[in-house]
Scaffold this active site. Structure first.
Site, short mmCIF file in Angstrom:
data_model
loop_
_atom_site.label_atom_id
_atom_site.label_comp_id
_atom_site.label_asym_id
_atom_site.label_seq_id
_atom_site.Cartn_x
_atom_site.Cartn_y
_atom_site.Cartn_z
N TRP A 102 0.86 -1.29 -0.04
CA TRP A 102 -0.13 0.07 0.08
C TRP A 102 1.02 1.18 0.05
O TRP A 102 0.44 2.13 -0.65
CB TRP A 102 -1.08 0.04 1.28
CG TRP A 102 -1.97 -0.94 0.89
CD1 TRP A 102 -2.50 -2.20 1.69
CD2 TRP A 102 -3.24 -0.91 -0.18
NE1 TRP A 102 -3.53 -3.03 1.15
CE2 TRP A 102 -3.65 -2.17 -0.28
CE3 TRP A 102 -3.28 -0.27 -1.28
CZ2 TRP A 102 -4.78 -2.55 -0.83
CZ3 TRP A 102 -4.38 -0.49 -2.24
CH2 TRP A 102 -5.18 -1.57 -1.99
N ASP A 172 -2.01 6.62 6.33
CA ASP A 172 -2.93 5.68 5.80
C ASP A 172 -3.43 4.90 6.75
O ASP A 172 -2.53 3.88 7.12
CB ASP A 172 -2.55 5.21 4.55
CG ASP A 172 -3.51 4.18 3.97
OD1 ASP A 172 -4.45 4.13 4.41
OD2 ASP A 172 -3.14 3.58 2.91
N LYS A 196 -12.40 -1.72 5.57
CA LYS A 196 -11.76 -2.85 6.50
C LYS A 196 -12.27 -2.74 7.74
O LYS A 196 -12.76 -3.81 8.32
CB LYS A 196 -10.39 -2.22 6.52
CG LYS A 196 -9.74 -1.92 5.09
CD LYS A 196 -9.55 -2.93 4.10
CE LYS A 196 -9.18 -2.87 2.78
NZ LYS A 196 -7.98 -1.85 2.42
C1 LIG Z 1 -7.55 -1.50 1.39
C2 LIG Z 1 -6.50 -0.44 1.29
C3 LIG Z 1 -6.38 0.80 0.48
C4 LIG Z 1 -7.26 1.02 -0.78
O1 LIG Z 1 -8.52 1.24 -0.39
P1 LIG Z 1 -9.43 1.40 -1.36
O2 LIG Z 1 -10.72 1.80 -0.51
O3 LIG Z 1 -9.56 0.33 -2.37
O4 LIG Z 1 -9.01 2.52 -2.37
C5 LIG Z 1 -5.42 1.57 0.85
N1 LIG Z 1 -4.51 1.47 1.87
C6 LIG Z 1 -4.68 0.40 2.68
C7 LIG Z 1 -3.48 0.48 3.82
C8 LIG Z 1 -5.60 -0.60 2.43
O5 LIG Z 1 -5.78 -1.49 3.32
#
Ligand SMILES: *Cc1c(COP(=O)(O)O)cnc(C)c1O
Length: 360
Positions: A102, A172, A196
């Site tokens: 990521w 993030d 998530k």
């Molecule tokens: C799933 C995830 C993303 C991407 O998320 P989307 O909503 O599919 O764009 C980015 N960063 C992390 C840490 C993730 O787990």
């Protein structure tokens, strides 16, 4: 009806209580005669739902004054672009910590907008650890520092708060937001896709220090400008109304569980069950350095990858699904977000012992 034990990395398990409440309110939300999906986002019912969701999130996370909470779309992936578009503010470079899939994606996107300084990287060990702050080579002139605090695929979690001095810290937190209390005041911008650890896909939450608003590069489309969303209470256009509603129900559920301190105890207990088994076993292995292991996403491998299929099949027969590791890592991955009950992890650990006894 029978529900599986769902170890998906995302979209992921939601609290059953929340799903039941949403089902009960499906046809007639609080006497309105409408489903939330059918409501005008400008009507008093939905405005109340959105305000309650924001207030609950602020309460849960202890978000101080001086921060805006934005309910956006486009996923965490869109934030990979919105962050540089809004925060570069004329500067030429930003610092990124490279800790896995990521962060790599965030870096690649940022490179379209600026020079990216890789302040630290764990690529040398296949992204199995979090580089210590002492190894970070921060550029004092960077526009911001970006970190992914939980690498969902690699299962590496940041268990401390980086020090970036006057340079804004952008994190993030997609896959571990709300899994524990944090001091929001030590961050400048936090973002997370909802699917998530929050609620349905389609909603992205951004918590941003107000001082960082209004700096978007000239030519930034309005929909990608944080200030436009902040000024419009995230209703600059139609927000993902149903996702906001379900996220609000999840926030209220978290409050009923005792808030984030209680969630942290619950999550530590679940993660310890799994890691204790992995560490005690010669058959299973966790690739991640102990100090940096994720409480939310637990990758592990079997001694013989030829047994992977049999492991997954046996798990499925016992009602446990989505345990296959990400294609880039292989092996298994158990995602055990807030909504995964302790019994779900106990069932998995029981099955893992049984499988090892048979095949180990
Ligand atoms: C799933 C995830 C993303 C991407 O998320 P989307 O909503 O599919 O764009 C980015 N960063 C992390 C840490 C993730 O787990």
């Amino acid at each position: 009806m029978s529900r599986v034990i769902n170890f998906s990395a995302g979209p992921a398990v939601l609290p059953e209580e929340v799903l039941r409440q949403a089902a009960e309110e499906m046809l007639d939300w609080h006497g309105s005669g409408m489903c939330v999906m059918e409501m005008s986002h400008r009507g008093p019912e939905f405005i109340a739902i959105a305000e309650r969701a924001e207030a609950a999130l602020r309460e849960l996370m202890g978000i101080p004054a001086g921060y805006q909470v934005l309910f956006l779309q486009g996923g965490a992936t869109l934030q990979f672009a919105m962050v540089p578009m809004n925060l570069l503010a004329g500067k030429a470079a930003a610092d990124y910590v490279d800790t896995g899939e990521w962060s790599r994606k965030a870096i690649k996107e940022a490179q379209k907008f600026c020079r990216v300084n890789i302040a630290a990287s764990s690529a040398d060990a296949s992204y199995t650890y979090m580089p210590e702050q002492s190894q970070w080579q921060l550029d004092p002139d960077a526009a911001y520092v970006h970190v992914c605090s939980n690498e969902t695929i690699g299962g590496v979690e940041l268990h401390w708060v980086p020090e970036t001095g006057p340079v804004p810290l952008v994190v993030d937190m997609s896959s571990h937001i709300l899994s524990r209390p944090i001091d929001v005041g030590r961050y400048d911008l936090i973002y997370a896709g909802a699917q998530k650890n929050i609620g349905p896909a389609g909603l992205t939450i951004v918590i941003v220090r107000e001082a960082l608003l209004g700096r978007a590069a000239t030519g930034t489309p309005s929909m990608l400008d944080y200030k436009v969303h902040a000024d419009a209470q995230s209703m600059s256009n139609t927000p993902p109304t149903y996702a906001v509603y379900v996220a609000g129900l999840v926030f209220e559920w978290l409050e009923r569980q005792g808030g984030l301190a209680a969630m942290e105890r619950h999550n530590v207990a679940k993660a310890n069950l799994l890691y204790d088994l992995l560490d005690a076993s010669a058959f299973y292995r966790s690739p991640v350095r102990k100090s940096d292991r994720s409480r939310m996403n637990v990758p592990f491998t079997l001694a013989d990858p030829a047994l992977d299929e049999a492991f997954l099949k046996g798990a499925k027969e016992r009602g446990m699904v989505q345990l296959k590791g990400h294609r880039s890592v292989g092996g298994m991955r158990a995602s055990i977000y807030n909504a995964m009950p302790l019994e779900g992890v106990q069932r998995l650990v029981g099955y893992m012992r049984e499988f090892e006894a048979r095949h180990g």
